[in-house]
Scaffold this motif. Structure first.
Motif, PDB file in Angstrom:
ATOM      1  N   ARG A 192       0.830  -1.205   0.000  1.00 51.14           N
ATOM      2  CA  ARG A 192       0.000   0.000   0.000  1.00 51.14           C
ATOM      3  C   ARG A 192       0.864   1.254   0.000  1.00 51.14           C
ATOM      4  O   ARG A 192       0.508   2.272  -0.598  1.00 51.14           O
ATOM      5  N   LEU A 193       1.996   1.178   0.689  1.00 54.56           N
ATOM      6  CA  LEU A 193       2.897   2.326   0.734  1.00 54.56           C
ATOM      7  C   LEU A 193       3.586   2.547  -0.610  1.00 54.56           C
ATOM      8  O   LEU A 193       3.636   3.668  -1.112  1.00 54.56           O
ATOM      9  N   ASN A 194       4.128   1.463  -1.184  1.00 52.80           N
ATOM     10  CA  ASN A 194       4.871   1.597  -2.439  1.00 52.80           C
ATOM     11  C   ASN A 194       4.650   0.356  -3.309  1.00 52.80           C
ATOM     12  O   ASN A 194       5.322  -0.657  -3.136  1.00 52.80           O
ATOM     13  N   PRO A 195       3.723   0.427  -4.243  1.00 56.40           N
ATOM     14  CA  PRO A 195       3.430  -0.737  -5.089  1.00 56.40           C
ATOM     15  C   PRO A 195       4.542  -1.083  -6.058  1.00 56.40           C
ATOM     16  O   PRO A 195       4.500  -2.141  -6.696  1.00 56.40           O
ATOM     17  N   HIS A 196       5.553  -0.224  -6.210  1.00 54.29           N
ATOM     18  CA  HIS A 196       6.650  -0.492  -7.130  1.00 54.29           C
ATOM     19  C   HIS A 196       7.676  -1.459  -6.558  1.00 54.29           C
ATOM     20  O   HIS A 196       8.532  -1.960  -7.290  1.00 54.29           O
ATOM     21  N   VAL A 197       7.622  -1.731  -5.252  1.00 52.82           N
ATOM     22  CA  VAL A 197       8.609  -2.591  -4.610  1.00 52.82           C
ATOM     23  C   VAL A 197       8.183  -4.048  -4.717  1.00 52.82           C
ATOM     24  O   VAL A 197       7.049  -4.404  -4.400  1.00 52.82           O
ATOM     25  N   GLU A 198       9.093  -4.896  -5.165  1.00 52.00           N
ATOM     26  CA  GLU A 198       8.849  -6.347  -5.193  1.00 52.00           C
ATOM     27  C   GLU A 198       9.141  -6.900  -3.801  1.00 52.00           C
ATOM     28  O   GLU A 198      10.196  -6.617  -3.224  1.00 52.00           O
ATOM     29  N   ILE A 199       8.214  -7.688  -3.264  1.00 55.90           N
ATOM     30  CA  ILE A 199       8.367  -8.195  -1.902  1.00 55.90           C
ATOM     31  C   ILE A 199       8.242  -9.714  -1.894  1.00 55.90           C
ATOM     32  O   ILE A 199       7.267 -10.264  -2.406  1.00 55.90           O
ATOM     33  N   GLU A 200       9.230 -10.350  -1.309  1.00 60.89           N
ATOM     34  CA  GLU A 200       9.233 -11.800  -1.117  1.00 60.89           C
ATOM     35  C   GLU A 200       9.188 -12.059   0.382  1.00 60.89           C
ATOM     36  O   GLU A 200      10.097 -11.664   1.105  1.00 60.89           O
ATOM     37  N   GLY A 201       8.127 -12.691   0.842  1.00 58.80           N
ATOM     38  CA  GLY A 201       7.953 -12.901   2.271  1.00 58.80           C
ATOM     39  C   GLY A 201       7.988 -14.368   2.649  1.00 58.80           C
ATOM     40  O   GLY A 201       7.443 -15.218   1.936  1.00 58.80           O
ATOM     41  N   HIS A 202       8.631 -14.674   3.777  1.00 57.30           N
ATOM     42  CA  HIS A 202       8.733 -16.048   4.257  1.00 57.30           C
ATOM     43  C   HIS A 202       8.236 -16.113   5.698  1.00 57.30           C
ATOM     44  O   HIS A 202       8.786 -15.452   6.581  1.00 57.30           O
ATOM     45  N   ASN A 203       7.204 -16.901   5.919  1.00 58.57           N
ATOM     46  CA  ASN A 203       6.656 -17.100   7.255  1.00 58.57           C
ATOM     47  C   ASN A 203       7.494 -18.187   7.936  1.00 58.57           C
ATOM     48  O   ASN A 203       7.076 -19.331   8.076  1.00 58.57           O
ATOM     49  N   ALA A 204       8.719 -17.813   8.318  1.00 60.41           N
ATOM     50  CA  ALA A 204       9.665 -18.810   8.806  1.00 60.41           C
ATOM     51  C   ALA A 204      10.744 -18.155   9.642  1.00 60.41           C
ATOM     52  O   ALA A 204      11.016 -16.960   9.524  1.00 60.41           O
ATOM     53  N   ARG A 205      11.375 -18.962  10.486  1.00 59.63           N
ATOM     54  CA  ARG A 205      12.524 -18.526  11.251  1.00 59.63           C
ATOM     55  C   ARG A 205      13.787 -18.625  10.395  1.00 59.63           C
ATOM     56  O   ARG A 205      13.781 -19.229   9.319  1.00 59.63           O
ATOM     57  N   ILE A 206      14.863 -18.031  10.881  1.00 60.05           N
ATOM     58  CA  ILE A 206      16.145 -18.107  10.187  1.00 60.05           C
ATOM     59  C   ILE A 206      16.840 -19.393  10.594  1.00 60.05           C
ATOM     60  O   ILE A 206      17.271 -19.548  11.743  1.00 60.05           O
ATOM     61  N   GLU A 207      16.926 -20.311   9.660  1.00 55.90           N
ATOM     62  CA  GLU A 207      17.585 -21.583   9.903  1.00 55.90           C
ATOM     63  C   GLU A 207      18.470 -21.928   8.712  1.00 55.90           C
ATOM     64  O   GLU A 207      18.165 -21.580   7.582  1.00 55.90           O
ATOM     65  N   ILE A 208      19.569 -22.590   9.008  1.00 53.14           N
ATOM     66  CA  ILE A 208      20.448 -23.103   7.953  1.00 53.14           C
ATOM     67  C   ILE A 208      19.968 -24.521   7.638  1.00 53.14           C
ATOM     68  O   ILE A 208      19.752 -25.308   8.543  1.00 53.14           O
ATOM     69  N   PRO A 209      19.731 -24.920   6.366  1.00 50.10           N
ATOM     70  CA  PRO A 209      20.024 -24.182   5.131  1.00 50.10           C
ATOM     71  C   PRO A 209      18.821 -23.421   4.554  1.00 50.10           C
ATOM     72  O   PRO A 209      18.933 -22.880   3.453  1.00 50.10           O
ATOM     73  N   LEU A 210      17.697 -23.398   5.273  1.00 54.74           N
ATOM     74  CA  LEU A 210      16.483 -22.788   4.723  1.00 54.74           C
ATOM     75  C   LEU A 210      16.717 -21.370   4.235  1.00 54.74           C
ATOM     76  O   LEU A 210      16.265 -20.974   3.150  1.00 54.74           O
ATOM     77  N   ALA A 211      17.439 -20.562   5.029  1.00 53.57           N
ATOM     78  CA  ALA A 211      17.600 -19.145   4.707  1.00 53.57           C
ATOM     79  C   ALA A 211      18.756 -18.856   3.760  1.00 53.57           C
ATOM     80  O   ALA A 211      18.930 -17.707   3.349  1.00 53.57           O
TER      81      ALA A 211
END
Length: 250
Positions: A95-114
């Motif tokens: 809503r703030l800036n529709p020009h920005v591409e956003i990739e979202g992950h509903n996840a914690r930071i874990e190796i090797p996932l991140a």
């Protein structure tokens, strides 16, 4: 460099073009920033990075919105209590800036996932609330050579430095105790303080991407939001660091 998209984009960033120039603005548009944690600190950083025109954001944060989030997490709102935090944050940023591409992950930071998220980023902002995830992110950044803005707050205190793998100290150089006494969900937070920390982290990333000003690479900055006292100290790598030192195993 990719050109700015005509008058609309030039109008949106008109006030900051006077500071960054068109070359700096194009650099932001072509940049990918990963924000690990979109709570009070990381959410504020993501908001101002989107507002500044960073072309792509990679966000990671698990869970749903709960009432204690709402004193500081400005990407969340009361109407979405109990709903997934990430989808709400993405909608707010779009809503703030529709020009920005956003990739979202509903996840914690874990190796090797991140690992692929870090590899895709030009710079990472560490805004996680617990040390295991911070250490994992630090190791991934060291392993991939990705710069990382290390931003944290506790109570009224804020700390910030930028880690350049192979050049500056990494997180484990600074905090070698991998099991510090820490209650990740119980420490005191005032929203305005986490917001200041988030703004500083976003500014640090913008400076790194555009080459404007001087970053806090190799420098630890401390700030008290209670009395505005602040100081900066130069920090050095630990040659025996288990992560980035000789014989380290990132």
């Amino acid at each position: 460099m990719e050109p700015l998209a005509g008058g609309l984009e030039l109008d949106r960033y008109a006030r900051q073009l006077k500071l960054l120039g068109e070359e700096g603005q194009r650099a932001l548009k072509e940049a990918t920033v990963m924000v690990a944690g979109i709570g009070g600190l990381g959410g504020t950083a993501a908001l101002y990075l989107a507002a500044a025109g960073v072309g792509r954001l990679i966000l990671a944060h698990e869970g749903v919105i709960v009432p204690p989030d709402l004193n500081r997490q400005i990407l969340m709102d009361t109407e979405h209590l109990g709903m997934e935090r990430m989808s709400t944050a993405i909608a707010q940023l779009k809503r703030l800036n529709p020009h920005v591409e956003i990739e979202g992950h509903n996840a914690r930071i874990e190796i090797p996932l991140a690992r692929p998220w870090v590899q895709d980023a030009d710079i990472v902002i560490d805004a996680r609330y617990d040390f295991p995830e911070r250490y994992a992110l630090n190791r991934l950044c060291v392993d991939t050579g990705t710069p990382m803005v290390e931003a944290a707050m506790y109570g009224f205190e804020i700390s910030l430095t930028t880690v350049i793998p192979g050049v500056t100290p990494c997180l484990e150089c600074l905090y070698p105790d991998v099991a510090p006494q820490w209650e990740p969900l119980g420490f005191p937070v005032l929203g305005a303080t986490s917001g200041i920390a988030g703004c500083l982290a976003a500014l640090e990333a913008v400076k790194w991407i555009t080459g404007v000003g001087t970053t806090y690479a190799g420098v630890m900055h401390r700030f008290s939001s209670l009395d505005f006292a602040c100081y900066s100290v130069h920090i050095s790598r630990n040659p025996k660091c288990a992560c980035c030192g000789e014989g380290g195993t990132p």
